[in-house]
Scaffold this motif. Structure first.
Motif, mmCIF file in Angstrom:
data_model
loop_
_atom_site.group_PDB
_atom_site.id
_atom_site.type_symbol
_atom_site.label_atom_id
_atom_site.label_comp_id
_atom_site.label_asym_id
_atom_site.label_seq_id
_atom_site.Cartn_x
_atom_site.Cartn_y
_atom_site.Cartn_z
ATOM 1 N N MET A 230 12.293 7.968 -2.472
ATOM 2 C CA MET A 230 10.918 8.478 -2.391
ATOM 3 C C MET A 230 10.240 8.050 -1.104
ATOM 4 O O MET A 230 9.039 8.232 -0.931
ATOM 5 N N GLY A 231 10.961 7.414 -0.177
ATOM 6 C CA GLY A 231 10.388 7.036 1.106
ATOM 7 C C GLY A 231 9.859 5.621 1.169
ATOM 8 O O GLY A 231 9.047 5.289 2.023
ATOM 9 N N GLY A 232 10.317 4.753 0.267
ATOM 10 C CA GLY A 232 9.799 3.400 0.165
ATOM 11 C C GLY A 232 9.867 2.581 1.432
ATOM 12 O O GLY A 232 9.029 1.713 1.666
ATOM 13 N N ARG A 233 10.839 2.846 2.273
ATOM 14 C CA ARG A 233 10.963 2.046 3.497
ATOM 15 C C ARG A 233 9.811 2.284 4.477
ATOM 16 O O ARG A 233 9.609 1.526 5.401
ATOM 17 N N TRP A 234 9.021 3.348 4.262
ATOM 18 C CA TRP A 234 7.874 3.644 5.116
ATOM 19 C C TRP A 234 6.592 2.991 4.605
ATOM 20 O O TRP A 234 5.565 3.045 5.258
ATOM 21 N N PHE A 235 6.627 2.401 3.428
ATOM 22 C CA PHE A 235 5.419 1.846 2.807
ATOM 23 C C PHE A 235 5.030 0.520 3.440
ATOM 24 O O PHE A 235 5.845 -0.383 3.573
ATOM 25 N N THR A 236 3.750 0.409 3.860
ATOM 26 C CA THR A 236 3.207 -0.867 4.317
ATOM 27 C C THR A 236 1.937 -1.219 3.542
ATOM 28 O O THR A 236 1.419 -2.312 3.709
ATOM 29 N N GLY A 237 1.418 -0.281 2.736
ATOM 30 C CA GLY A 237 0.309 -0.525 1.830
ATOM 31 C C GLY A 237 -1.042 -0.659 2.489
ATOM 32 O O GLY A 237 -1.172 -0.455 3.678
ATOM 33 N N PRO A 238 -2.043 -0.989 1.721
ATOM 34 C CA PRO A 238 -1.967 -1.345 0.311
ATOM 35 C C PRO A 238 -1.714 -0.160 -0.624
ATOM 36 O O PRO A 238 -1.254 -0.347 -1.747
ATOM 37 N N VAL B 154 5.733 8.654 3.346
ATOM 38 C CA VAL B 154 4.659 7.849 2.774
ATOM 39 C C VAL B 154 3.576 7.672 3.830
ATOM 40 O O VAL B 154 3.857 7.217 4.941
ATOM 41 N N ILE B 155 2.344 8.052 3.486
ATOM 42 C CA ILE B 155 1.197 7.843 4.358
ATOM 43 C C ILE B 155 0.429 6.656 3.807
ATOM 44 O O ILE B 155 -0.050 6.693 2.673
ATOM 45 N N ASN B 156 0.338 5.602 4.576
ATOM 46 C CA ASN B 156 -0.321 4.378 4.124
ATOM 47 C C ASN B 156 -1.828 4.495 4.296
ATOM 48 O O ASN B 156 -2.321 4.982 5.311
ATOM 49 N N ARG B 157 -2.543 4.038 3.277
ATOM 50 C CA ARG B 157 -3.999 4.078 3.269
ATOM 51 C C ARG B 157 -4.545 2.800 2.640
ATOM 52 O O ARG B 157 -3.841 2.093 1.934
ATOM 53 N N HIS B 158 -5.833 2.552 2.875
ATOM 54 C CA HIS B 158 -6.513 1.408 2.267
ATOM 55 C C HIS B 158 -7.262 1.820 1.004
ATOM 56 O O HIS B 158 -7.962 1.008 0.415
ATOM 57 N N TRP B 159 -7.118 3.064 0.596
ATOM 58 C CA TRP B 159 -7.810 3.578 -0.581
ATOM 59 C C TRP B 159 -6.858 4.458 -1.381
ATOM 60 O O TRP B 159 -5.964 5.090 -0.818
ATOM 61 N N PRO B 160 -7.013 4.465 -2.713
ATOM 62 C CA PRO B 160 -6.149 5.298 -3.549
ATOM 63 C C PRO B 160 -6.704 6.706 -3.714
ATOM 64 O O PRO B 160 -7.857 6.983 -3.375
ATOM 65 N N THR B 161 -5.878 7.589 -4.258
ATOM 66 C CA THR B 161 -6.323 8.935 -4.615
ATOM 67 C C THR B 161 -5.650 9.357 -5.911
ATOM 68 O O THR B 161 -4.497 8.977 -6.173
ATOM 69 N N ASP B 162 -6.369 10.149 -6.701
ATOM 70 C CA ASP B 162 -5.811 10.762 -7.912
ATOM 71 C C ASP B 162 -5.343 12.178 -7.631
ATOM 72 O O ASP B 162 -4.750 12.815 -8.495
#
Length: 136
Positions: free
Chosen positions: A97-105, A22-30
């Motif tokens: 799916m790699g949830g433990r790497w998620f820091t968001g948003p 999981v690559i955390n970003r401050h913006w979403p992508t489609d």
């Protein structure tokens, strides 16, 4: 053209050596599909590095078993891998799916990461284009 995403150290090593998906970003992508991963020329500051190592120690069951080069020895300013970008989430995905790497948003969920020989390339912000011959 193929799209690429720039990432600051130490995240490239966490992706290729520690299973970060999981690559955390401050913006979403489609965008979905194969992208190239680029290591930024700009190094992380001490706070960013410490945060990455905190996430690593929480996410990885045996952190001492993984070798990381010293920050000064990590490559910068080039392409280092390709991956399938399969989702963009706003909350932690399942651990499978790699949830433990998620820091968001937002988290860009990767699959099928393929390391490539390091290739110097200028990065950019957001998803940026690189020639198709770089796609692995």
């Amino acid at each position: 053209m193929t799209l690429a995403l720039s990432i600051r150290n130490p995240w490239p090593a966490l992706i290729t050596r520690a299973g970060c998906r999981v690559i955390n970003r401050h913006w979403p992508t489609d965008h979905r599909g194969r992208i190239m991963l680029h290591v930024s020329k700009t190094p992380s500051n001490a706070r960013e590095w410490a945060e990455a190592m905190d996430v690593f120690s929480l996410a990885h069951p045996a952190p001492r078993s993984i070798y990381f080069p010293l920050p000064a020895d990590m490559p910068r300013g080039g392409l280092f891998a390709s991956a399938l970008l399969v989702d963009c989430v706003s909350r932690p995905p399942s651990d499978a799916m790699g949830g433990r790497w998620f820091t968001g948003p937002y988290g860009f969920v990767l699959r099928d990461v393929r390391a490539i020989p390091f290739r110097r390339w200028r990065g950019d912000v957001g998803l940026f284009e690189v020639p198709d011959h770089f796609a692995a």
